[in-house]
Design a protein around this motif. Structure first.
Motif, PDB file in Angstrom:
ATOM      1  N   GLY A  55     -44.596  35.036  59.488  1.00 23.91           N
ATOM      2  CA  GLY A  55     -43.576  35.999  59.059  1.00 23.91           C
ATOM      3  C   GLY A  55     -43.019  35.701  57.687  1.00 23.91           C
ATOM      4  N   ALA A  56     -41.683  35.717  57.579  1.00 26.09           N
ATOM      5  CA  ALA A  56     -41.051  35.534  56.275  1.00 26.09           C
ATOM      6  C   ALA A  56     -39.634  35.006  56.421  1.00 26.09           C
ATOM      7  N   LEU A  57     -39.158  34.362  55.347  1.00 26.18           N
ATOM      8  CA  LEU A  57     -37.786  33.880  55.228  1.00 26.18           C
ATOM      9  C   LEU A  57     -37.190  34.446  53.953  1.00 26.18           C
ATOM     10  N   PRO A  58     -35.862  34.382  53.804  1.00 19.35           N
ATOM     11  CA  PRO A  58     -35.270  34.846  52.545  1.00 19.35           C
ATOM     12  C   PRO A  58     -35.793  34.048  51.356  1.00 19.35           C
ATOM     13  N   ALA A  59     -36.045  34.722  50.253  1.00 22.09           N
ATOM     14  CA  ALA A  59     -36.410  34.040  49.012  1.00 22.09           C
ATOM     15  C   ALA A  59     -35.159  33.440  48.392  1.00 22.09           C
ATOM     16  N   SER A  60     -35.305  32.254  47.813  1.00 18.51           N
ATOM     17  CA  SER A  60     -34.139  31.581  47.247  1.00 18.51           C
ATOM     18  C   SER A  60     -33.770  32.154  45.883  1.00 18.51           C
ATOM     19  N   PRO A  61     -32.494  32.551  45.682  1.00 18.49           N
ATOM     20  CA  PRO A  61     -32.060  32.969  44.347  1.00 18.49           C
ATOM     21  C   PRO A  61     -32.024  31.818  43.357  1.00 18.49           C
ATOM     22  N   ALA A  62     -32.119  30.573  43.871  1.00 19.61           N
ATOM     23  CA  ALA A  62     -32.103  29.397  43.002  1.00 19.61           C
ATOM     24  C   ALA A  62     -33.397  29.230  42.234  1.00 19.61           C
ATOM     25  N   LEU A  63     -34.357  30.154  42.385  1.00 18.76           N
ATOM     26  CA  LEU A  63     -35.582  30.093  41.591  1.00 18.76           C
ATOM     27  C   LEU A  63     -35.379  30.611  40.171  1.00 18.76           C
ATOM     28  N   ALA A  64     -34.215  31.127  39.860  1.00 14.48           N
ATOM     29  CA  ALA A  64     -33.916  31.529  38.476  1.00 14.48           C
ATOM     30  C   ALA A  64     -34.010  30.329  37.555  1.00 14.48           C
ATOM     31  N   ASP A  65     -34.139  30.588  36.245  1.00 12.83           N
ATOM     32  CA  ASP A  65     -34.234  29.463  35.314  1.00 12.83           C
ATOM     33  C   ASP A  65     -32.892  28.744  35.214  1.00 12.83           C
ATOM     34  N   PHE A  66     -32.880  27.627  34.473  1.00 15.94           N
ATOM     35  CA  PHE A  66     -31.706  26.753  34.427  1.00 15.94           C
ATOM     36  C   PHE A  66     -30.456  27.513  33.995  1.00 15.94           C
ATOM     37  N   SER A  67     -30.564  28.313  32.940  1.00 15.04           N
ATOM     38  CA  SER A  67     -29.383  29.035  32.450  1.00 15.04           C
ATOM     39  C   SER A  67     -28.917  30.076  33.455  1.00 15.04           C
ATOM     40  N   THR A 181     -37.905  22.905  49.937  1.00 11.09           N
ATOM     41  CA  THR A 181     -38.904  23.558  49.104  1.00 11.09           C
ATOM     42  C   THR A 181     -38.395  23.788  47.691  1.00 11.09           C
ATOM     43  N   THR A 182     -39.346  24.032  46.790  1.00  8.60           N
ATOM     44  CA  THR A 182     -39.010  24.347  45.406  1.00  8.60           C
ATOM     45  C   THR A 182     -40.075  25.285  44.855  1.00  8.60           C
ATOM     46  N   GLY A 183     -39.895  25.725  43.609  1.00  9.22           N
ATOM     47  CA  GLY A 183     -40.749  26.784  43.076  1.00  9.22           C
ATOM     48  C   GLY A 183     -41.935  26.336  42.265  1.00  9.22           C
ATOM     49  N   ASP A 184     -42.183  25.019  42.140  1.00 16.15           N
ATOM     50  CA  ASP A 184     -43.280  24.533  41.310  1.00 16.15           C
ATOM     51  C   ASP A 184     -43.923  23.323  41.984  1.00 16.15           C
ATOM     52  N   SER A 185     -45.246  23.273  42.007  1.00 15.08           N
ATOM     53  CA  SER A 185     -45.941  22.204  42.726  1.00 15.08           C
ATOM     54  C   SER A 185     -45.744  20.838  42.068  1.00 15.08           C
ATOM     55  N   GLU A 186     -45.759  20.782  40.734  1.00 12.71           N
ATOM     56  CA  GLU A 186     -45.579  19.494  40.063  1.00 12.71           C
ATOM     57  C   GLU A 186     -44.152  18.981  40.221  1.00 12.71           C
ATOM     58  N   GLU A 187     -43.202  19.898  40.180  1.00 13.05           N
ATOM     59  CA  GLU A 187     -41.819  19.492  40.401  1.00 13.05           C
ATOM     60  C   GLU A 187     -41.645  18.951  41.817  1.00 13.05           C
ATOM     61  N   PRO A 215     -42.021  28.494  47.457  1.00 17.18           N
ATOM     62  CA  PRO A 215     -43.448  28.335  47.770  1.00 17.18           C
ATOM     63  C   PRO A 215     -43.941  26.919  48.041  1.00 17.18           C
ATOM     64  N   TYR A 216     -43.293  25.884  47.473  1.00 16.86           N
ATOM     65  CA  TYR A 216     -43.876  24.539  47.534  1.00 16.86           C
ATOM     66  C   TYR A 216     -42.990  23.587  48.334  1.00 16.86           C
ATOM     67  N   VAL A 217     -43.592  22.998  49.370  1.00 20.96           N
ATOM     68  CA  VAL A 217     -42.858  22.080  50.242  1.00 20.96           C
ATOM     69  C   VAL A 217     -42.727  20.720  49.568  1.00 20.96           C
ATOM     70  N   ILE A 218     -41.501  20.188  49.588  1.00 20.10           N
ATOM     71  CA  ILE A 218     -41.255  18.835  49.076  1.00 20.10           C
ATOM     72  C   ILE A 218     -41.388  17.838  50.223  1.00 20.10           C
ATOM     73  N   LEU A 219     -40.551  18.010  51.230  1.00 22.14           N
ATOM     74  CA  LEU A 219     -40.531  17.111  52.389  1.00 22.14           C
ATOM     75  C   LEU A 219     -40.055  17.887  53.617  1.00 22.14           C
ATOM     76  N   PRO A 220     -40.435  17.434  54.820  1.00 18.24           N
ATOM     77  CA  PRO A 220     -39.790  17.975  56.020  1.00 18.24           C
ATOM     78  C   PRO A 220     -38.371  17.425  56.145  1.00 18.24           C
ATOM     79  N   MET A 221     -37.557  18.082  56.941  1.00 24.99           N
ATOM     80  CA  MET A 221     -36.158  17.694  57.058  1.00 24.99           C
ATOM     81  C   MET A 221     -35.982  16.275  57.591  1.00 24.99           C
ATOM     82  N   ASN A 222     -36.893  15.813  58.448  1.00 20.72           N
ATOM     83  CA  ASN A 222     -36.703  14.496  59.056  1.00 20.72           C
ATOM     84  C   ASN A 222     -37.006  13.334  58.118  1.00 20.72           C
TER      85      ASN A 222
END
Length: 251
Positions: A55-67, A181-187, A215-222
């Motif tokens: 399915g789907a989850l809400p997209a994060s508004p925090a994907l905007a650029d730094f400014s 999660t975050t928006g970039d694989s290298e980050e 889109p990119y998983v950093i770590l699971p919550m545990n």
């Protein structure tokens, strides 16, 4: 039901329940799962949701650029930054992530605090230039301009030379099932490295990130130890995190 009507219904369900399950929605609307999945793909392409398995989850508004992120939930970020700063003890070695909430963290460090801050964020390093007792170590690499942080193999190699007491992580999405999660694989790779070279990882969780996914998983919550959230965050939103062994601090 017309395509636009279906999409509007999907977004309404997402807003009301915080998730969309493709199978359930297809049964509810008497449509094929393929039709619902196509709608989800198109809505994801427009940045209106984040597709996940089933399915789907809400997209994060925090994907905007730094400014752009500097204008989101500023009071909450200040409170979270203040609470995070209070966790740092004299003499500690601390990883501080890039981001607008971590900027608030370093701005709230007391002038008498002696500690070492290690960061891959030039913005964080500059904020600490005038702090009289903080030693700053800056991790280099390729500058990821969207978030104003260093990424890449050289950054990860440098991180491996440190052992920090605590890591304050910034993310764009936090969900009990999807994880961090975050928006970039290298980050995401740099954040994983920082977490794995710190004794404790604390995630700074401003309200727009809770229940959202990127889109990119950093770590699971545990694999983290704590979240710092804004006062007023609904109890039902937070109920799943202590069950995963995550301590929740209300700023």
């Amino acid at each position: 039901m017309l395509t636009q009507q279906r999409k509007a219904h999907i977004l309404a369900v997402l807003k009301q329940t915080g998730q969309v399950v493709a199978k359930s929605l297809s049964e509810q609307l008497d449509l094929s799962e393929d039709t619902i999945r196509r709608d989800l793909r198109e809505l994801a392409a427009e940045g209106l949701l984040q597709r996940v398995h089933g399915g789907a989850l809400p997209a994060s508004p925090a994907l905007a650029d730094f400014s752009g992120r500097q204008a989101i939930a500023t009071d909450g970020k200040k409170a979270i930054g203040r609470a995070a700063a209070a966790m740092i003890r004299p003499g500690q070695v601390v990883f501080v992530d890039g981001g607008t909430t971590t900027v608030q963290l370093v701005r709230h460090l007391p002038p008498e605090l002696e500690a070492t801050i290690i960061t891959h964020s030039p913005s964080i390093a500059v904020e600490l230039v005038s702090h009289p007792r903080i030693t700053v170590e800056l991790i280099g690499g390729r500058l990821f301009k969207h978030s104003v942080v260093a990424v890449g193999a050289s950054a990860i190699e440098a991180i491996a030379r440190y052992r920090a007491d605590i890591y304050f992580m910034g993310v764009t999405g936090i969900h009990p099932e999807t994880g961090l999660t975050t928006g970039d694989s290298e980050e995401a790779a740099v954040k994983r490295a920082l977490s794995r070279h710190a004794a404790e990882t604390i995630v700074l969780a401003s309200s727009e990130k809770l229940g959202a996914a990127s889109p990119y998983v950093i770590l699971p919550m545990n694999e983290i130890q704590g979240l710092i959230v804004e006062r007023g965050t609904r109890d039902e939103t937070m109920a799943a995190y202590p069950a995963a062994g995550v301590s929740v601090t209300v700023a």
